[in-house]
Scaffold this motif. Structure first.
Motif, PDB file in Angstrom:
ATOM      1  N   VAL A  38       0.856  -1.184   0.000  1.00 46.21           N
ATOM      2  CA  VAL A  38       0.000   0.000   0.000  1.00 46.21           C
ATOM      3  C   VAL A  38       0.890   1.232   0.000  1.00 46.21           C
ATOM      4  O   VAL A  38       1.730   1.411   0.888  1.00 46.21           O
ATOM      5  CB  VAL A  38      -0.919   0.031   1.233  1.00 46.21           C
ATOM      6  N   VAL A  39       0.701   2.077  -0.985  1.00 47.11           N
ATOM      7  CA  VAL A  39       1.448   3.333  -1.062  1.00 47.11           C
ATOM      8  C   VAL A  39       0.612   4.322  -1.843  1.00 47.11           C
ATOM      9  O   VAL A  39       0.006   3.970  -2.864  1.00 47.11           O
ATOM     10  CB  VAL A  39       2.837   3.104  -1.716  1.00 47.11           C
ATOM     11  N   ASN A  40       0.555   5.535  -1.344  1.00 53.51           N
ATOM     12  CA  ASN A  40      -0.172   6.612  -2.009  1.00 53.51           C
ATOM     13  C   ASN A  40      -1.631   6.230  -2.259  1.00 53.51           C
ATOM     14  O   ASN A  40      -2.218   6.613  -3.264  1.00 53.51           O
ATOM     15  CB  ASN A  40       0.501   6.983  -3.323  1.00 53.51           C
ATOM     16  N   GLY A  41      -2.199   5.476  -1.354  1.00 52.57           N
ATOM     17  CA  GLY A  41      -3.591   5.094  -1.487  1.00 52.57           C
ATOM     18  C   GLY A  41      -3.846   3.981  -2.478  1.00 52.57           C
ATOM     19  O   GLY A  41      -4.986   3.590  -2.698  1.00 52.57           O
ATOM     20  N   ILE A  42      -2.800   3.442  -3.075  1.00 53.91           N
ATOM     21  CA  ILE A  42      -2.942   2.365  -4.044  1.00 53.91           C
ATOM     22  C   ILE A  42      -2.445   1.071  -3.399  1.00 53.91           C
ATOM     23  O   ILE A  42      -1.398   1.067  -2.752  1.00 53.91           O
ATOM     24  CB  ILE A  42      -2.126   2.651  -5.324  1.00 53.91           C
ATOM     25  N   SER A  43      -3.194  -0.002  -3.588  1.00 54.68           N
ATOM     26  CA  SER A  43      -2.748  -1.290  -3.059  1.00 54.68           C
ATOM     27  C   SER A  43      -2.632  -2.269  -4.215  1.00 54.68           C
ATOM     28  O   SER A  43      -3.531  -2.389  -5.036  1.00 54.68           O
ATOM     29  CB  SER A  43      -3.741  -1.816  -2.021  1.00 54.68           C
ATOM     30  N   ALA A  44      -1.512  -2.952  -4.250  1.00 55.95           N
ATOM     31  CA  ALA A  44      -1.269  -3.918  -5.321  1.00 55.95           C
ATOM     32  C   ALA A  44      -0.189  -4.872  -4.854  1.00 55.95           C
ATOM     33  O   ALA A  44       0.568  -4.577  -3.934  1.00 55.95           O
ATOM     34  CB  ALA A  44      -0.831  -3.215  -6.605  1.00 55.95           C
ATOM     35  N   SER A  45      -0.099  -6.015  -5.524  1.00 57.31           N
ATOM     36  CA  SER A  45       0.931  -6.980  -5.161  1.00 57.31           C
ATOM     37  C   SER A  45       2.292  -6.609  -5.724  1.00 57.31           C
ATOM     38  O   SER A  45       3.309  -7.151  -5.285  1.00 57.31           O
ATOM     39  CB  SER A  45       0.543  -8.369  -5.658  1.00 57.31           C
ATOM     40  N   ALA A  46       2.306  -5.743  -6.702  1.00 61.91           N
ATOM     41  CA  ALA A  46       3.571  -5.317  -7.297  1.00 61.91           C
ATOM     42  C   ALA A  46       3.477  -3.838  -7.627  1.00 61.91           C
ATOM     43  O   ALA A  46       2.492  -3.402  -8.231  1.00 61.91           O
ATOM     44  CB  ALA A  46       3.868  -6.116  -8.566  1.00 61.91           C
ATOM     45  N   ILE A  47       4.471  -3.079  -7.231  1.00 66.00           N
ATOM     46  CA  ILE A  47       4.469  -1.643  -7.515  1.00 66.00           C
ATOM     47  C   ILE A  47       5.823  -1.247  -8.085  1.00 66.00           C
ATOM     48  O   ILE A  47       6.840  -1.923  -7.878  1.00 66.00           O
ATOM     49  CB  ILE A  47       4.174  -0.790  -6.264  1.00 66.00           C
ATOM     50  N   ALA A  48       5.798  -0.153  -8.824  1.00 66.52           N
ATOM     51  CA  ALA A  48       7.023   0.377  -9.416  1.00 66.52           C
ATOM     52  C   ALA A  48       7.133   1.841  -9.027  1.00 66.52           C
ATOM     53  O   ALA A  48       6.199   2.611  -9.255  1.00 66.52           O
ATOM     54  CB  ALA A  48       6.980   0.239 -10.944  1.00 66.52           C
ATOM     55  N   LEU A  49       8.248   2.214  -8.421  1.00 68.56           N
ATOM     56  CA  LEU A  49       8.487   3.604  -8.013  1.00 68.56           C
ATOM     57  C   LEU A  49       9.439   4.235  -9.019  1.00 68.56           C
ATOM     58  O   LEU A  49      10.608   3.858  -9.107  1.00 68.56           O
ATOM     59  CB  LEU A  49       9.087   3.636  -6.600  1.00 68.56           C
ATOM     60  N   HIS A  50       8.903   5.185  -9.775  1.00 67.75           N
ATOM     61  CA  HIS A  50       9.699   5.872 -10.784  1.00 67.75           C
ATOM     62  C   HIS A  50      10.329   7.108 -10.164  1.00 67.75           C
ATOM     63  O   HIS A  50       9.666   7.868  -9.454  1.00 67.75           O
ATOM     64  CB  HIS A  50       8.811   6.288 -11.968  1.00 67.75           C
ATOM     65  N   THR A  51      11.589   7.358 -10.479  1.00 70.24           N
ATOM     66  CA  THR A  51      12.274   8.477  -9.846  1.00 70.24           C
ATOM     67  C   THR A  51      11.776   9.809 -10.374  1.00 70.24           C
ATOM     68  O   THR A  51      11.999  10.837  -9.731  1.00 70.24           O
ATOM     69  CB  THR A  51      13.783   8.377 -10.074  1.00 70.24           C
ATOM     70  N   ASP A  52      11.132   9.817 -11.534  1.00 70.10           N
ATOM     71  CA  ASP A  52      10.638  11.095 -12.045  1.00 70.10           C
ATOM     72  C   ASP A  52       9.219  11.383 -11.578  1.00 70.10           C
ATOM     73  O   ASP A  52       8.632  12.390 -11.958  1.00 70.10           O
ATOM     74  CB  ASP A  52      10.704  11.128 -13.574  1.00 70.10           C
ATOM     75  N   ARG A  53       8.673  10.491 -10.754  1.00 71.85           N
ATOM     76  CA  ARG A  53       7.312  10.695 -10.284  1.00 71.85           C
ATOM     77  C   ARG A  53       7.178  10.518  -8.778  1.00 71.85           C
ATOM     78  O   ARG A  53       6.515  11.297  -8.104  1.00 71.85           O
ATOM     79  CB  ARG A  53       6.353   9.696 -10.956  1.00 71.85           C
ATOM     80  N   ALA A  54       7.790   9.495  -8.258  1.00 75.67           N
ATOM     81  CA  ALA A  54       7.624   9.207  -6.835  1.00 75.67           C
ATOM     82  C   ALA A  54       8.458  10.181  -6.012  1.00 75.67           C
ATOM     83  O   ALA A  54       9.515  10.648  -6.460  1.00 75.67           O
ATOM     84  CB  ALA A  54       8.051   7.769  -6.542  1.00 75.67           C
ATOM     85  N   PRO A  55       8.021  10.473  -4.813  1.00 71.00           N
ATOM     86  CA  PRO A  55       8.807  11.353  -3.937  1.00 71.00           C
ATOM     87  C   PRO A  55      10.104  10.684  -3.523  1.00 71.00           C
ATOM     88  O   PRO A  55      10.314   9.492  -3.717  1.00 71.00           O
ATOM     89  CB  PRO A  55       7.881  11.544  -2.724  1.00 71.00           C
ATOM     90  N   ALA A  56      10.988  11.491  -2.925  1.00 67.58           N
ATOM     91  CA  ALA A  56      12.295  10.970  -2.532  1.00 67.58           C
ATOM     92  C   ALA A  56      12.183   9.994  -1.369  1.00 67.58           C
ATOM     93  O   ALA A  56      13.024   9.128  -1.210  1.00 67.58           O
ATOM     94  CB  ALA A  56      13.227  12.117  -2.165  1.00 67.58           C
ATOM     95  N   GLU A  57      11.161  10.165  -0.568  1.00 68.66           N
ATOM     96  CA  GLU A  57      10.980   9.257   0.559  1.00 68.66           C
ATOM     97  C   GLU A  57       9.562   8.701   0.504  1.00 68.66           C
ATOM     98  O   GLU A  57       8.588   9.467   0.480  1.00 68.66           O
ATOM     99  CB  GLU A  57      11.208   9.977   1.880  1.00 68.66           C
ATOM    100  N   VAL A  58       9.466   7.401   0.487  1.00 72.73           N
ATOM    101  CA  VAL A  58       8.162   6.752   0.338  1.00 72.73           C
ATOM    102  C   VAL A  58       8.039   5.658   1.382  1.00 72.73           C
ATOM    103  O   VAL A  58       8.992   4.911   1.614  1.00 72.73           O
ATOM    104  CB  VAL A  58       8.008   6.139  -1.079  1.00 72.73           C
ATOM    105  N   ASP A  59       6.883   5.575   1.993  1.00 73.07           N
ATOM    106  CA  ASP A  59       6.588   4.485   2.922  1.00 73.07           C
ATOM    107  C   ASP A  59       5.662   3.491   2.230  1.00 73.07           C
ATOM    108  O   ASP A  59       4.591   3.860   1.764  1.00 73.07           O
ATOM    109  CB  ASP A  59       5.916   5.019   4.194  1.00 73.07           C
ATOM    110  N   VAL A  60       6.076   2.247   2.198  1.00 71.23           N
ATOM    111  CA  VAL A  60       5.286   1.197   1.557  1.00 71.23           C
ATOM    112  C   VAL A  60       4.847   0.215   2.629  1.00 71.23           C
ATOM    113  O   VAL A  60       5.680  -0.460   3.241  1.00 71.23           O
ATOM    114  CB  VAL A  60       6.110   0.464   0.476  1.00 71.23           C
ATOM    115  N   LEU A  61       3.554   0.146   2.847  1.00 76.00           N
ATOM    116  CA  LEU A  61       3.023  -0.762   3.863  1.00 76.00           C
ATOM    117  C   LEU A  61       2.834  -2.147   3.273  1.00 76.00           C
ATOM    118  O   LEU A  61       2.347  -2.293   2.149  1.00 76.00           O
ATOM    119  CB  LEU A  61       1.685  -0.225   4.390  1.00 76.00           C
ATOM    120  N   VAL A  62       3.208  -3.158   4.046  1.00 76.87           N
ATOM    121  CA  VAL A  62       3.045  -4.548   3.618  1.00 76.87           C
ATOM    122  C   VAL A  62       1.948  -5.161   4.475  1.00 76.87           C
ATOM    123  O   VAL A  62       2.048  -5.191   5.699  1.00 76.87           O
ATOM    124  CB  VAL A  62       4.349  -5.347   3.794  1.00 76.87           C
TER     125      VAL A  62
END
Lengths: 163, 253
Positions: A38-62
């Motif tokens: 779960v990150v940014n209100g989205i929940s999925a089994s696989a996520i991709a954090l792009h450096t041109d979009r995602a913030p520098a610090e991200v918390d990903v809940l498992v």
């Protein structure tokens, strides 16, 4: 690809340190189908954090996504989060190609130095620090109970709190 | 010997023989076997029993899946039992376009270009010689997926782009960060992760980039003094923390 064991209910704090300026870098995370990230209100089994979009610090809940009442052990389980790097070349998100790889170091925080296969092998195309935390925020408490808070609803709650 | 002794020996022999027979019969019978009427008995070998167990477990899972669907009111997609006493159910939910497992062709081919032409025209800076050869022949490139432990071919989407199957979801799709982390220390509150500020991220990022006129498309008209909220202080603190982290980093490699 690197596999990090995480307890259900914990979060991965991913802090981006250095990024290549030549192309967009991607950090991919994957868990087994009965677990979700779960990150940014989205929940999925696989996520991709792009450096041109995602913030520098991200918390990903498992957390577990099973809703069966008989499955009482899932909340205490340890799952593996598979992590691998990717990049965007010619407007295509790539990964698992060429001489791409990850150099793993450190324990707390975990340091991942990634290479996209282009240029010299300095493994500085993407460097991230990953800490495993136990979130106590109210939002994550809701998420632990299996309720996904929509990003829009959270933004509205935040703006109401500001007022 | 008296007659009584003879009768006892005769009966005792039959009892011992029956006991030995039952013992041998029990030892020879498989553990999972249970009593079946004579007319229902089927001669099965080990392989048949394994298949039979699989079929029976699938039928039980299906029965439980239907029961869960009925109870929860949501369609239950799959059921997996790691152990017989543990059942995991997965309910239906909207799947992102490129979610794991969705390996089918997405959308129809765009008009005006055949599949061969599409792959031939695809730029190939990341591919090795083998994939470049495949592209030149009009075939999609192939890579090995360590998650599925299989080779997979690239897909052509309806938007006439190329994607790998089983691509993860981008939770920040549609957002843009104005500056790159390692080239500028002027990070803004909108660049820092905070779901409550998602709606303001692009707005603040555009408004705070006076050195890059290509980003300030509306001339900053969208920003007004009323937009400066108390979050600026928090944003400054977060900015300070991120900049400090970047500066304290050792050289990579």
């Amino acid at each position: 690809m690197y596999r990090q064991p995480v307890h259900l209910g914990q979060a991965l704090r991913i802090r981006r340190q250095t990024v290549s300026t030549e192309r967009n870098q991607i950090l991919n995370l994957l868990v087994e189908p009965d677990v979700e990230l779960v990150v940014n209100g989205i929940s999925a089994s696989a996520i991709a954090l792009h450096t041109d979009r995602a913030p520098a610090e991200v918390d990903v809940l498992v957390r577990s996504n099973t809703t069966d009442a008989n499955d009482v052990d899932a909340s205490n389980g340890v799952v593996e989060v598979a992590i691998w790097n990717g990049w965007t070349a010619d407007e295509i998100d790539q990964g698992w190609l060429g001489e791409a790889g990850i150099r793993v170091g450190g324990t707390d925080p975990l340091i991942l130095q990634c290479r996209d296969g282009f240029g010299t092998a300095d493994f500085a195309d993407l460097v991230v620090h990953i800490e495993i935390t136990t979130p106590e925020d109210d939002d994550y408490a809701e998420n632990r109970a299996g309720v996904t808070v929509a990003a829009g609803a959270r933004a509205a709650a935040g703006s109401d709190a500001e007022e | 010997m008296t007659d009584l002794e003879l009768i006892a020996i005769f009966a005792g022999s039959w009892i011992v023989a029956a006991a030995v027979w039952m013992l041998l019969d029990w030892a020879a019978r498989p553990k999972h076997a249970r009593f079946r009427a004579k007319g229902d008995r089927v001669q099965r070998g080990p392989l048949e029993y394994r298949h039979y167990r699989k079929v029976r477990r699938a039928e039980e899972n299906e029965e439980i899946r239907l029961r869960l669907t009925e109870r929860t009111g949501k369609p239950t997609l799959a059921l997996r039992s790691k152990r017989r006493e543990r059942v995991l159910a997965r309910h239906d939910r909207p799947a992102p376009e490129y979610a794991i497992g969705n390996s089918e062709r997405i959308g129809a081919a765009a008009a005006g270009k055949t599949d061969e032409e599409f792959w031939i025209d695809l730029r190939d800076s990341s591919f090795d010689d083998a994939n470049k050869q495949r592209l030149a022949e009009g075939n999609p490139p192939v890579r090995y997926n360590p998650i599925t432990d299989q080779d997979e071919e690239m897909l052509r989407t309806e938007a006439d782009t190329a994607v790998w199957p089983n691509s993860p979801v981008d939770p920040f799709a549609g957002t843009e960060i104005a500056t790159s982390d390692n080239t500028s220390d002027d990070l803004d509150a909108g660049d820092i992760d905070d779901a409550t500020h998602d709606d303001d991220a692009d707005h603040e990022a555009v408004g705070d980039e006076p050195d890059d006129p290509t980003l300030d498309t509306d001339g900053g008209a969208g920003e007004s003094p009323a937009d400066e909220t108390d979050d600026d202080d928090e944003g400054d603190q977060v900015t300070e923390r991120v900049v400090r982290d970047l500066k304290s980093l050792p050289e990579a490699g």
